[in-house]
Design an enzyme around this catalytic site. Structure first.
Site, mmCIF file in Angstrom:
data_model
loop_
_atom_site.group_PDB
_atom_site.id
_atom_site.type_symbol
_atom_site.label_atom_id
_atom_site.label_comp_id
_atom_site.label_asym_id
_atom_site.label_seq_id
_atom_site.Cartn_x
_atom_site.Cartn_y
_atom_site.Cartn_z
ATOM 1 N N CYS A 122 0.810 -1.222 0.000
ATOM 2 C CA CYS A 122 0.000 0.000 0.000
ATOM 3 C C CYS A 122 0.840 1.267 0.000
ATOM 4 O O CYS A 122 0.307 2.351 -0.245
ATOM 5 C CB CYS A 122 -0.937 -0.006 1.200
ATOM 6 S SG CYS A 122 -2.048 -1.435 1.242
ATOM 7 N N HIS A 258 -2.879 7.006 3.064
ATOM 8 C CA HIS A 258 -3.383 5.787 2.433
ATOM 9 C C HIS A 258 -4.788 5.511 2.948
ATOM 10 O O HIS A 258 -5.066 5.622 4.144
ATOM 11 C CB HIS A 258 -2.441 4.627 2.757
ATOM 12 C CG HIS A 258 -3.013 3.283 2.454
ATOM 13 N ND1 HIS A 258 -3.613 2.982 1.246
ATOM 14 C CD2 HIS A 258 -3.089 2.148 3.214
ATOM 15 C CE1 HIS A 258 -4.030 1.729 1.272
ATOM 16 N NE2 HIS A 258 -3.726 1.204 2.442
ATOM 17 N N ASN A 289 -10.255 0.136 0.117
ATOM 18 C CA ASN A 289 -8.793 0.167 0.178
ATOM 19 C C ASN A 289 -8.243 -0.386 -1.131
ATOM 20 O O ASN A 289 -8.313 -1.580 -1.387
ATOM 21 C CB ASN A 289 -8.320 -0.666 1.371
ATOM 22 C CG ASN A 289 -6.806 -0.725 1.497
ATOM 23 O OD1 ASN A 289 -6.070 -0.401 0.569
ATOM 24 N ND2 ASN A 289 -6.332 -1.155 2.657
#
Length: 335
Positions: A122, A258, A289
Site C-alpha cells: 500500500c 493511504h 482500500n
C-alpha cells in the site's frame, strides 16, 4: 585515470496532472454481508467504508493503469511520446513476467523508455513517486508517469470476516516533471520486515501449483497489529516528511493518507496536529482500500470535487504490507 561521466537534471520537480480509473461495478456492504455474518453498520463503524469498486473479469491492473494514464496525459496536454519513463506500483499484476509497466508504456505510445514495476504494498505509490522525482533530479528522465493500480478483489477470501470488506480495485496516475517551484519534497520511507506476516499471501503460487486440489492462495491480514502500527507509528513518519520538506503542520492544506481505514486516518490527523480547516481525504468511504492506487485516487477525487485546489500543500503518507511506508509533502497538481 579516465573519469566516468554522469548526468544531472532539474531540481524543481512537481506533479503535473492526475488521472483516475474506477471500475463501474459498485459493491455495497450488504452484498459483502451475503457471505459473512456482519452488517453494513458494523463494517462502516470500524472502517469508514460504505461501498467499493470491483473490476470486471476482463479488466486487469494493466488495463486500468492504461485508462487512468490516458486521462493524466490528456490533462497535461501531452502525448505518450512526451513521456520518458513509466513506473507502476502494484501487487496485483498476476504475471511473474513480463512486468506491467512495459505493457502500459507500449499501449500509451511511450516507446523505448524505462518502464518497470515496484511492489511495496500500500506504500507503493509513495515509493514510485520518490523514485521518479529522484530520476528527474538526477537527469535520467524529464517527464515520468507514476501509476498506482490494483485488482485486489480476486485475492480476497470473501468468507474471511477479518478483511473481505476492505479491499477493492482501481487505478490512478500522476505525471511528474519540471515545476516552476519545488513540488515534491524528500521521501521518508522504510520498512519493518519483522512484521511481514501482518499482511501476506497465505500460500505461495508454487505450493498451490504442486497441490491444485488444496486451498488457493488468499490475502490475509492481522488487522489489530496493522491498526496499531499505522495509527501510532505513521504520525512520526508524517512529521519526518514535513521536517524534511521544511514545512510545519499548520502549513499543510491537504492530508492524503493511504485509504486503509478512516479510523486510522482520524488518529493520524489528530497526532499530526494539522490545522482544523485542513482538508482530509476520505475517498475510502466509496472506494475501499485500493492499496497502491489509494493515494492518487484520493488526490484525483479531491481536485474533481473542488475540496482541494491546485498548488495546495499536501502531506502524503502510504503504509501497508511489508510492513512498509513512504511519505512526502507535495503541491497538488493543476489538473
Amino acid at each position: 585515470m579516465t573519469e566516468i561521466a554522469t548526468t544531472s537534471g532539474i531540481s524543481s520537480v512537481g506533479l503535473l496532472s492526475v488521472g483516475a480509473y474506477r471500475p463501474t461495478r459498485v459493491v455495497t456492504n450488504d452484498e459483502i454481508c451475503e457471505n459473512i455474518d456482519s452488517s453494513d453498520e458494523w463494517i462502516y463503524s470500524r472502517t469508514g467504508i460504505k461501498t467499493r469498486r470491483f473490476a470486471a473479469p476482463e479488466e486487469s491492473a494493466a488495463s486500468m493503469a492504461i485508462e487512468a494514464s490516458r486521462e493524466a496525459i490528456a490533462k497535461a496536454a501531452l502525448t505518450g511520446s512526451d513521456i520518458d519513463g513509466v513506473i507502476v506500483a502494484t501487487s496485483t499484476h498476476f504475471l511473474q513476467t513480463p512486468a506491467c509497466a512495459p505493457i502500459v508504456a507500449a499501449a500509451l505510445g511511450c516507446q523505448n523508455v524505462p518502464a518497470f514495476d515496484i511492489s511495496a504494498g500500500c506504500s507503493g505509490f509513495g515509493h514510485a513517486l520518490g523514485i521518479a522525482a529522484d530520476m528527474i533530479r538526477g537527469g535520467s528522465a524529464a517527464t515520468i508517469l507514476v501509476i498506482g493500480t490494483e485488482k485486489l478483489s480476486p485475492t480476497v477470501d470473501m468468507t474471511d470476516r477479518s478483511n473481505c470488506f476492505i479491499f477493492a480495485d482501481g487505478a490512478a496516475s500522476v505525471l511528474v516533471g519540471h515545476s516552476p517551484i519545488q513540488g515534491i519534497g524528500p521521501t521518508v520511507w522504510g520498512s519493518d520486515g519483522e512484521q511481514a506476516a501482518a499482511i501476506r499471501q497465505d500460500i505461495d503460487w508454487i505450493s498451490h501449483a504442486e497441490n491444485p486440489a488444496g486451498p488457493r492462495p488468499f490475502l490475509r491480514m492481522e488487522g489489530t497489529a496493522v491498526f496499531r502500527w499505522a495509527a501510532f507509528e505513521m504520525g512520526k513518519v508524517g512529521q519526518q516528511a514535513m521536517d524534511a520538506a521544511g514545512v510545519k503542520p499548520d502549513e499543510i492544506d491537504v492530508f492524503i493518507p493511504h485509504q486503509a481505514n478512516s479510523r486510522i486516518n482520524e488518529l493520524l490527523t489528530k497526532n499530526l496536529q494539522l490545522r482544523p480547516d485542513a482538508v482530509i481525504a476520505n475517498d475510502i468511504e466509496h472506494t475501499g482500500n485500493t492499496s497502491a492506487a489509494s493515494i492518487p485516487l484520493a488526490m484525483a477525487e479531491l481536485l474533481a470535487t473542488g475540496a482541494a485546489k491546485p498548488g495546495d500543500l499536501a502531506l502524503l503518507i502510504g503504509y501497508g504490507a511489508g510492513l512498509s511506508y513512504a511519505a512526502q509533502v507535495v503541491r497538488m497538481p493543476n489538473s
